[in-house]
Design an enzyme around this catalytic site. Structure first.
Site, PDB file in Angstrom:
ATOM      1  N   GLU A  30       0.804  -1.233   0.000  1.00 17.76           N
ATOM      2  CA  GLU A  30       0.000   0.000   0.000  1.00 17.76           C
ATOM      3  C   GLU A  30       0.838   1.284   0.000  1.00 17.76           C
ATOM      4  O   GLU A  30       0.335   2.349  -0.332  1.00 17.76           O
ATOM      5  CB  GLU A  30      -0.992  -0.015   1.163  1.00 17.76           C
ATOM      6  CG  GLU A  30      -0.377  -0.309   2.512  1.00 17.76           C
ATOM      7  CD  GLU A  30      -1.424  -0.429   3.607  1.00 17.76           C
ATOM      8  OE1 GLU A  30      -2.592  -0.701   3.297  1.00 17.76           O
ATOM      9  OE2 GLU A  30      -1.052  -0.214   4.771  1.00 17.76           O
ATOM     10  N   THR A  87      22.744  -4.599  11.817  1.00 16.33           N
ATOM     11  CA  THR A  87      22.423  -3.596  10.794  1.00 16.33           C
ATOM     12  C   THR A  87      21.745  -4.198   9.557  1.00 16.33           C
ATOM     13  O   THR A  87      21.311  -3.468   8.673  1.00 16.33           O
ATOM     14  CB  THR A  87      23.697  -2.868  10.306  1.00 16.33           C
ATOM     15  OG1 THR A  87      24.543  -3.815   9.678  1.00 16.33           O
ATOM     16  CG2 THR A  87      24.430  -2.202  11.453  1.00 16.33           C
ATOM     17  N   CYS A 130     -16.464  16.181  26.349  1.00 23.22           N
ATOM     18  CA  CYS A 130     -17.402  15.706  25.336  1.00 23.22           C
ATOM     19  C   CYS A 130     -18.357  14.665  25.938  1.00 23.22           C
ATOM     20  O   CYS A 130     -19.206  15.039  26.725  1.00 23.22           O
ATOM     21  CB  CYS A 130     -16.649  15.220  24.100  1.00 23.22           C
ATOM     22  SG  CYS A 130     -17.642  15.454  22.616  1.00 23.22           S
ATOM     23  N   GLN A 166     -21.273  15.115  28.785  1.00 24.33           N
ATOM     24  CA  GLN A 166     -22.652  14.624  28.627  1.00 24.33           C
ATOM     25  C   GLN A 166     -22.998  13.665  29.767  1.00 24.33           C
ATOM     26  O   GLN A 166     -24.118  13.686  30.293  1.00 24.33           O
ATOM     27  CB  GLN A 166     -22.807  13.949  27.263  1.00 24.33           C
ATOM     28  CG  GLN A 166     -22.581  14.925  26.096  1.00 24.33           C
ATOM     29  CD  GLN A 166     -22.636  14.265  24.721  1.00 24.33           C
ATOM     30  OE1 GLN A 166     -22.748  13.056  24.597  1.00 24.33           O
ATOM     31  NE2 GLN A 166     -22.529  15.086  23.673  1.00 24.33           N
ATOM     32  N   HIS A 216     -13.259  19.781  22.747  1.00 21.98           N
ATOM     33  CA  HIS A 216     -12.054  19.009  23.071  1.00 21.98           C
ATOM     34  C   HIS A 216     -10.863  19.938  23.314  1.00 21.98           C
ATOM     35  O   HIS A 216     -10.095  20.198  22.389  1.00 21.98           O
ATOM     36  CB  HIS A 216     -11.710  18.058  21.918  1.00 21.98           C
ATOM     37  CG  HIS A 216     -12.685  16.947  21.745  1.00 21.98           C
ATOM     38  ND1 HIS A 216     -12.484  15.696  22.277  1.00 21.98           N
ATOM     39  CD2 HIS A 216     -13.881  16.907  21.123  1.00 21.98           C
ATOM     40  CE1 HIS A 216     -13.515  14.917  21.979  1.00 21.98           C
ATOM     41  NE2 HIS A 216     -14.377  15.635  21.266  1.00 21.98           N
ATOM     42  N   GLU A 248      -8.183  19.294  24.740  1.00 22.59           N
ATOM     43  CA  GLU A 248      -6.895  18.579  24.648  1.00 22.59           C
ATOM     44  C   GLU A 248      -6.183  18.803  23.323  1.00 22.59           C
ATOM     45  O   GLU A 248      -4.958  18.763  23.249  1.00 22.59           O
ATOM     46  CB  GLU A 248      -7.097  17.079  24.907  1.00 22.59           C
ATOM     47  CG  GLU A 248      -7.837  16.288  23.822  1.00 22.59           C
ATOM     48  CD  GLU A 248      -9.360  16.304  23.970  1.00 22.59           C
ATOM     49  OE1 GLU A 248      -9.869  17.235  24.622  1.00 22.59           O
ATOM     50  OE2 GLU A 248     -10.031  15.403  23.416  1.00 22.59           O
TER      51      GLU A 248
HETATM   52  N1  GLN Z   1     -20.910  10.535  21.391  1.00 21.37           N
HETATM   53  C1  GLN Z   1     -21.061  11.899  21.778  1.00 21.37           C
HETATM   54  C2  GLN Z   1     -21.599  12.766  20.641  1.00 21.37           C
HETATM   55  O1  GLN Z   1     -21.503  12.386  19.509  1.00 21.37           O
HETATM   56  C3  GLN Z   1     -19.766  12.464  22.307  1.00 21.37           C
HETATM   57  C4  GLN Z   1     -18.695  12.522  21.291  1.00 21.37           C
HETATM   58  C5  GLN Z   1     -17.318  12.647  21.875  1.00 21.37           C
HETATM   59  O2  GLN Z   1     -17.100  12.356  23.053  1.00 21.37           O
HETATM   60  N2  GLN Z   1     -16.341  13.042  21.064  1.00 21.37           N
HETATM   61  O3  GLN Z   1     -22.106  13.824  20.891  1.00 21.37           O
END
Ligand code: GLN
Length: 548
Positions: free
Chosen positions: A158, A196, A389, A393, A515, A517
């Site tokens: 590939e 090597t 994220c 939630q 996010h 991070e």
């Molecule tokens: N699954 C959740 C959403 O789609 C959170 C996504 C995530 O954590 N990146 O909203």
């Protein structure tokens, strides 16, 4: 000292790999880029991935680790995260190209009739498209040097079209490029020898494709003797000083300095006929490393996720924690905890030794109840909490169930018919039927309430963060949440979407829909991570100082 004048036009460095995968081409490329940047060059890095997915957005993290997201909403290979963390310069869609994307483009053109009458072939049509993508970043005029990393291992079927594209480019009159080939020199413990031969074979395989590497970097566990370097140089048609030792490092952040010791940057500049410019001082980088290696305190943070068997699944989060630890002069021991293993009944036993709890992003049903149990523990026991994220939630669901008294509060992602959809599908996702590249992706603005942990961290009311989700906080419940102590402290000013939730009566409880991070770098650790670590250390210190 070379004194050549700076010629016009972007120069290209290809990074290929041989012998095995996972040798760290991304880190070598990012380290070289860092050194060239420190000398005063403007540099970017591109990754070409030889798989047929159009982008890694549809891949399970177990396959290739985390999916990194750029400001412009590209779902990319995690190496782009390293590039940004090392260079502190954002990448974009053009920085990651896959075979799938190349073929999709060529096939779409064929359907449009662009090649009418012609047989569409790997050479020249696919290779032309690869070359076009390679030149895109250089053509912006923004970069002196583009480093293009070719994923996979030389010799793989590939990778062949990419190596062929490199071969063709090497022969283009106005295209200035070199090839850096990274291989492995294994150590045979029984005979005490560095071998090597695999490197020789790997170079031979490149030569069969018509590509002579200009520089060899040799990954090794043990220091290479001059004899080993000379032998490799002799067999591989390379000057001994262009054989670079890439010895295993204590941390990836050591690699730029190790490459500087090996003078990789000078060898590269000589080969590209570019002047050395400033000697890289890397003051901030060295200060970061010294703090990383000499922490004053230690804390442990639980990272709750369902892909923890492969730590690369949370690469940017782990690195952002390291950056934030360094900025607080704290060593952070990350405890990787499987979300499926946590229940209300064992939460205390699993989580009580932690100084902070981070609930990670994710998708789907598996492990969600464990995440919710971890949030409950953090909220009730007043352990600093950071939800990202799906982590945010989960915090909303937990609060709905246990504080608002809605036992069936859930996300419609997990429970489509719940009567309390506190997290639900975003309006503009309702008509989306295909999976690839269709989430809410990339940078969006967020307005922050002044009296909040988030404001304290950002010191600004207007921020922009990257996203990757389909579901959101259901604003129908907002007043009820606010009244009971969970506040929406960050809102998208354009569509009123809740971006941040916080609990005030808590040492530090922040959930973010975005996010953070992805934006943490060595020189700019992310403010939310910095404050999360600070709060966790603070709570630990105050617990230790109160008599039990
Ligand atoms: N699954 C959740 C959403 O789609 C959170 C996504 C995530 O954590 N990146 O909203």
């Amino acid at each position: 000292m070379n004194v050549k004048k700076m010629p016009a036009g972007t120069k290209y460095i290809f990074v290929t790999g041989g012998v095995t995968s996972s040798l760290g081409k991304g880190i070598i490329g990012a380290s070289l880029a860092k050194l060239l940047q420190a000398r005063g060059y403007s540099v970017t890095i591109q990754k070409l991935d030889p798989y047929i997915n159009v982008d890694p957005g549809t891949l399970n993290p177990y396959e290739h680790g985390e999916c990194f997201v750029t400001d412009d909403g590209a779902e990319t290979d995690l190496d782009l995260g390293h590039y940004e963390r090392f260079l502190n310069v954002p990448t974009s869609q053009a920085n990651n190209v896959t075979t799938g994307r190349i073929y999709q483009y060529v096939i779409n053109k064929e359907r449009e009739g662009a090649y009418l009458g012609k047989t569409v072939q790997v050479i020249p049509h696919i290779t032309d498209e690869i070359k076009r993508r390679i030149k895109l970043l250089g053509n912006t005029g923004k970069y002196d040097i583009v480093i293009t990393e070719i994923g996979g291992t030389v010799g793989d079927i590939e990778s062949l079209p990419y190596i062929e594209a490199v071969r063709q480019l090497k022969w283009e009159p106005d295209f200035d490029c070199i090839v850096l080939h990274l291989t492995l020199v294994p150590f045979l413990a029984t005979s005490g020898e560095l071998k090597t031969k695999p490197t020789q074979h790997s170079v031979k395989s490149l030569l069969e494709s018509g590509v002579q590497p200009d520089i060899l970097a040799l990954r090794t566990e043990h220091k290479l003797t001059e004899g080993v370097k000379e032998k490799v140089a002799l067999f591989c048609n390379i000057a001994p000083k262009a054989v670079i030792q890439a010895i295993d490092a204590e941390t990836i952040y050591d690699v730029p300095l190790l490459m500087q010791e090996e003078e990789l940057d000078k060898v590269v500049l000589d080969k590209l006929s570019l002047p050395y410019k400033d000697e890289p001082s890397l003051v901030a980088w060295k200060e970061f490393l010294s703090k990383l290696k000499n922490p004053k305190h230690k804390i442990s943070i639980g990272l709750i996720g369902k892909y923890i068997e492969l730590k690369d699944s949370y690469k940017s989060i782990a690195e952002a924690i390291i950056h934030a630890g360094v900025s607080n002069e704290i060593e952070v021991d990350i405890k990787w905890i499987h979300s499926e293993s946590i229940k209300d009944s064992n939460a205390k036993q699993k989580l009580s030794a932690l100084d902070g709890i981070l609930v990670a992003p994710g998708f789907g049903e598996r492990g969600i109840e464990g995440k919710i149990a971890a949030v409950k523990y953090a909220r009730e026991q007043k352990v600093p909490f950071f939800g990202i994220c799906l982590g945010m939630q989960s915090a909303v669901i937990e609060f709905g169930r246990n504080v608002l008294g809605l036992p069936d509060a859930h996300s419609t992602e997990m429970e489509e018919n719940t009567s309390n959809p506190v997290i639900y599908l975003m309006e503009d996702q309702k008509n989306v039927s295909t999976k690839g590249g269709t989430m809410r992706l990339g940078a969006y603005p967020c307005q922050i309430k002044k009296d909040s942990n988030s404001y304290e961290a950002y010191q600004s009311e207007h921020i922009s963060e990257r996203h990757r989700h389909r579901y959101e906080f259901n604003n129908k419940y907002r007043a009820e949440y606010e009244k009971n102590g969970m506040r929406a402290t960050g809102i998208n000013p354009e569509n009123d979407l809740v971006e941040i939730v916080e609990i005030k009566d808590h040492p530090w409880f922040v959930g973010v829909q975005f996010h953070p991070e992805y934006k943490s770098t060595v020189t700019e650790p992310h403010a939310l991570f910095v404050n999360f670590i600070k709060a966790s250390a603070h709570v630990k210190a105050s617990l230790n100082s109160t008599p039990h």
